[in-house]
Motif scaffolding. Structure first.
Motif, short mmCIF file in Angstrom:
data_model
loop_
_atom_site.label_atom_id
_atom_site.label_comp_id
_atom_site.label_asym_id
_atom_site.label_seq_id
_atom_site.Cartn_x
_atom_site.Cartn_y
_atom_site.Cartn_z
N ILE A 1 0.84 -1.20 0.00
CA ILE A 1 0.00 0.00 0.00
C ILE A 1 0.88 1.25 0.00
N ALA A 2 1.91 1.27 0.85
CA ALA A 2 2.80 2.42 0.93
C ALA A 2 3.49 2.67 -0.40
N LYS A 3 3.87 1.61 -1.07
CA LYS A 3 4.54 1.75 -2.37
C LYS A 3 3.58 2.35 -3.40
N GLN A 4 2.32 1.87 -3.41
CA GLN A 4 1.34 2.39 -4.36
C GLN A 4 1.00 3.84 -4.10
N VAL A 5 0.96 4.23 -2.85
CA VAL A 5 0.60 5.59 -2.48
C VAL A 5 1.79 6.53 -2.65
N GLY A 6 2.99 5.98 -2.64
CA GLY A 6 4.18 6.79 -2.83
C GLY A 6 4.88 7.20 -1.55
N VAL A 7 4.68 6.44 -0.49
CA VAL A 7 5.35 6.73 0.79
C VAL A 7 6.81 6.28 0.67
N PRO A 8 7.75 7.18 0.97
CA PRO A 8 9.17 6.80 0.83
C PRO A 8 9.57 5.73 1.84
N ASP A 9 10.48 4.88 1.44
CA ASP A 9 10.98 3.80 2.29
C ASP A 9 12.20 4.30 3.06
N THR A 10 11.95 5.07 4.11
CA THR A 10 13.05 5.68 4.86
C THR A 10 13.82 4.67 5.69
N ILE A 11 13.17 3.61 6.15
CA ILE A 11 13.86 2.64 7.00
C ILE A 11 14.98 1.96 6.23
#
Length: 93
Positions: A39-49
């Motif tokens: 979901i985060a990838k589709q919405v465009g949330v950056p992978d900061t971890i």
């Protein structure tokens, strides 16, 4: 049967139920994390971890990276180590 044997069998049965429940919960958390990542990838949330983990690995702080990943994801030690090792094997940019 002796009361001690009965209590031991009941304790063993209870322990098996607890271990099974914990295992199921771990599987559920892993599945939920996968879904959230998609979901985060589709919405465009950056992978900061992952970026933080890569920085720690480059600094030679692999154990700290494993701890940080465990805290962030709730995974076990083995899974976290495997993930950090996979990042170490990738070309770190």
């Amino acid at each position: 049967m002796d009361n001690k044997v009965i209590w031991a069998l009941m304790g063993a049965g209870l322990l098996m139920i607890i271990v099974s429940t914990i295992s199921q919960l771990k599987n559920d958390v892993a599945r939920i994390n996968l879904t959230l990542n998609k979901i985060a990838k589709q919405v465009g949330v950056p992978d900061t971890i992952t970026d933080e983990l890569k920085s720690l690995i480059l600094e030679g702080k692999k154990i700290e990276a494993i701890k940080k990943y465990r805290i962030a994801t709730g995974t076990g030690l083995k899974e976290a180590k495997e993930y950090v090792d996979s990042l170490s094997e990738q070309k770190l940019e």
